[in-house]
Design a protein around this motif. Structure first.
Motif, short mmCIF file in Angstrom:
data_model
loop_
_atom_site.label_atom_id
_atom_site.label_comp_id
_atom_site.label_asym_id
_atom_site.label_seq_id
_atom_site.Cartn_x
_atom_site.Cartn_y
_atom_site.Cartn_z
N THR A 93 -1.78 -1.26 -5.96
CA THR A 93 -1.20 -2.13 -6.98
C THR A 93 -0.23 -3.06 -6.29
N VAL A 94 0.06 -4.18 -6.91
CA VAL A 94 0.81 -5.22 -6.23
C VAL A 94 2.14 -5.48 -6.90
N ASN A 95 3.17 -5.49 -6.10
CA ASN A 95 4.49 -5.86 -6.56
C ASN A 95 4.47 -7.30 -7.08
N ASP A 107 -5.20 -15.44 -6.75
CA ASP A 107 -5.88 -14.19 -7.10
C ASP A 107 -6.70 -13.67 -5.92
N GLU A 108 -7.40 -14.55 -5.25
CA GLU A 108 -8.25 -14.11 -4.14
C GLU A 108 -7.42 -13.55 -2.99
N TYR A 109 -6.30 -14.19 -2.69
CA TYR A 109 -5.41 -13.68 -1.65
C TYR A 109 -4.87 -12.31 -2.04
N VAL A 110 -4.45 -12.18 -3.28
CA VAL A 110 -3.87 -10.91 -3.73
C VAL A 110 -4.92 -9.80 -3.69
N ARG A 111 -6.15 -10.12 -4.05
CA ARG A 111 -7.21 -9.11 -3.98
C ARG A 111 -7.46 -8.67 -2.54
N CYS A 112 -7.28 -9.58 -1.60
CA CYS A 112 -7.41 -9.19 -0.19
C CYS A 112 -6.33 -8.19 0.19
N ALA A 113 -5.14 -8.35 -0.39
CA ALA A 113 -4.07 -7.38 -0.15
C ALA A 113 -4.40 -6.04 -0.80
N GLN A 114 -4.93 -6.09 -2.02
CA GLN A 114 -5.22 -4.86 -2.75
C GLN A 114 -6.37 -4.07 -2.15
N LEU A 174 8.68 -16.98 3.96
CA LEU A 174 8.67 -15.56 4.28
C LEU A 174 10.03 -15.07 4.76
N ALA A 175 10.76 -15.94 5.45
CA ALA A 175 12.08 -15.56 5.93
C ALA A 175 13.04 -15.28 4.78
N ASN A 176 12.80 -15.98 3.66
CA ASN A 176 13.69 -15.83 2.51
C ASN A 176 13.15 -14.87 1.45
N ALA A 177 11.98 -14.30 1.73
CA ALA A 177 11.34 -13.45 0.73
C ALA A 177 11.90 -12.03 0.79
N GLU A 178 11.97 -11.41 -0.36
CA GLU A 178 12.38 -10.02 -0.47
C GLU A 178 11.41 -9.28 -1.39
N ASP A 179 11.31 -7.96 -1.16
CA ASP A 179 10.49 -7.10 -2.03
C ASP A 179 9.07 -7.61 -2.16
N ILE A 180 8.44 -7.88 -1.01
CA ILE A 180 7.09 -8.43 -1.09
C ILE A 180 6.05 -7.44 -0.58
N ALA A 181 6.39 -6.18 -0.55
CA ALA A 181 5.45 -5.18 -0.06
C ALA A 181 4.37 -4.91 -1.10
N VAL A 182 3.18 -4.60 -0.62
CA VAL A 182 2.14 -4.08 -1.51
C VAL A 182 2.35 -2.58 -1.61
N THR A 183 2.49 -2.07 -2.82
CA THR A 183 2.79 -0.65 -3.02
C THR A 183 1.62 0.04 -3.68
N VAL A 184 1.37 1.26 -3.27
CA VAL A 184 0.29 2.06 -3.84
C VAL A 184 0.74 2.66 -5.17
N ASN A 208 -6.14 -4.33 2.32
CA ASN A 208 -4.86 -3.94 2.91
C ASN A 208 -4.26 -5.03 3.80
N PHE A 209 -4.49 -6.28 3.46
CA PHE A 209 -3.85 -7.38 4.19
C PHE A 209 -2.38 -7.46 3.78
N ASP A 210 -1.51 -7.48 4.76
CA ASP A 210 -0.09 -7.65 4.44
C ASP A 210 0.23 -9.14 4.33
N ILE A 211 1.47 -9.45 4.00
CA ILE A 211 1.84 -10.84 3.75
C ILE A 211 1.74 -11.68 5.02
N ASP A 212 1.98 -11.09 6.17
CA ASP A 212 1.87 -11.84 7.43
C ASP A 212 0.41 -12.21 7.72
#
Length: 356
Positions: A3-5, A297-304, A346-356, A307-311
């Motif tokens: 699931t995605v934050n 949506d497509e980028y977020v699905r790649c994370a979900q 990204l330098a200014n981003a916070e709480d951007i982890a993908v969490t299970v 398991n692609f992280d924000i970097d």
């Protein structure tokens, strides 16, 4: 699946992105499709934009050909200059709202001449709409002219000639689309020769509705600069190595590939493999209406699902600008500015982890 934050989604939406594989006739707003259909007395099975958006999303296709059948609905309203200009204008506005800074709108102009428009009428209407959208949003929009694999000669040459005629006037490449199986790109090789002889970039849909030999055909018979989809490239290790070694970009559209049954699930998509192996890959929407999604949506699905992280997503976003069919200086300037902007984001981003 993770699931995605919500903060992650917000960052991805704000991240500057490029969409290099997006079909104009597959990306209409449901509300516009409903309105234009009503104006023409065309009957649709539903009466609201929300319901039409659901109905147009292709979740029941058995193959690529089934998926493509839904285009009959959108093309029915893309037969006059005003509608074409409106669709192209909204195409850019919607992309800009999604954080897309550069988009290549691909379509086959020959499919919009049924009511008497000339090919030039079609091109000029679409280019006017894209230019309006670009002026209003700052999102750059260019055109890729498609020929269709299944249409007999000399259709492909006519589309190549049209693309060359508008080179430098908004058109940046020539493409071959449509039902892939049984319709080899090499059958249209002379059209690609014409485009290349006039220094126009070439991309080819391949490895979606057919196997890796279709990709080989596109590369070695048609001299493709990029490959549309390329999903089944992994089935041929030698060709896969060639594509990676020669830095040939893949225009990857994962959700669409699930819908057309090229892969069984998003998690099975070889995109992650290609990234690990160092291929030049870009993430794209293919058809925003038929797939019911945005590029975010497509980028977020790649994370979900992958398991692609924000970097990793940031790297792929920058790669998409590297692969754009733009003049070198313009592309490099855009890419450098985008890379700085993404770095700051990204330098200014916070709480951007993908969490299970």
């Amino acid at each position: 699946m993770s699931t995605v934050n919500p903060a992650f989604v917000e960052i991805v939406q704000r991240m500057p992105k490029a969409d290099l594989h997006c079909h104009l006739d597959g990306s209409l707003r449901p509300s516009t499709l409903l309105e234009l259909s009503a104006e023409r007395g065309l009957t649709l099975p539903v009466s609201t934009a929300a319901a039409l958006g659901e109905w147009m999303r292709v979740d029941d296709a058995r193959n690529l050909e089934d998926y493509l059948a839904r285009f009959d609905v959108t093309l029915a309203v893309m037969q006059d200059a005003a509608s074409l200009e409106r669709v192209a204008h909204e195409f850019v506005l919607d992309a800009a709202l999604d954080g897309v800074r550069y988009i290549e709108a691909r379509f086959c102009p020959a499919l919009s001449v049924r009511a008497g428009l000339s090919l030039d009428d079609v091109m000029q209407a679409v280019l006017r709409g894209l230019a309006r959208g670009e002026k209003e949003t700052g999102t750059l929009a260019r055109v890729i002219v498609c020929a269709l694999r299944s249409v007999p000669w000399p259709h492909a040459m006519e589309m190549a000639e049209l693309a060359v005629a508008y080179k430098g006037k908004g058109v940046v490449a020539f493409d071959l689309a449509g039902g892939e199986l049984g319709n080899p790109a090499s059958a249209h090789a002379l059209a690609f020769d014409y485009a290349r002889a006039h220094d126009l970039a070439v991309t080819v849909h391949a490895g979606e509705g057919d196997g890796p030999n279709s990709i080989r055909d596109a590369l070695h018979r048609c001299a493709a600069d990029r490959i549309g989809h390329g999903t089944r490239l992994r089935e041929d290790p030698s060709l896969e190595a060639y594509v990676i070694d020669h830095r040939i970009p893949l225009e990857v559209c994962p959700t669409s590939n699930v819908q057309t049954r090229v892969v069984p699930t998003f998690a099975d998509h070889p995109l992650a493999r290609y990234v690990v192996m160092g291929a030049v890959v870009t993430i794209n929407t293919d058809n925003r209406l038929m797939s019911g999604l945005s590029l975010t949506d497509e980028y977020v699905r790649c994370a979900q699902h992958l398991n692609f992280d924000i970097d990793t997503l940031a790297m792929l976003a920058i790669t998409s600008f590297d692969s754009a069919f733009l003049p070198h200086v313009e592309r490099e300037t855009l890419r450098e500015n985008i890379a700085i902007e993404i770095g700051d984001l990204l330098a200014n981003a916070e709480d951007i982890a993908v969490t299970v």
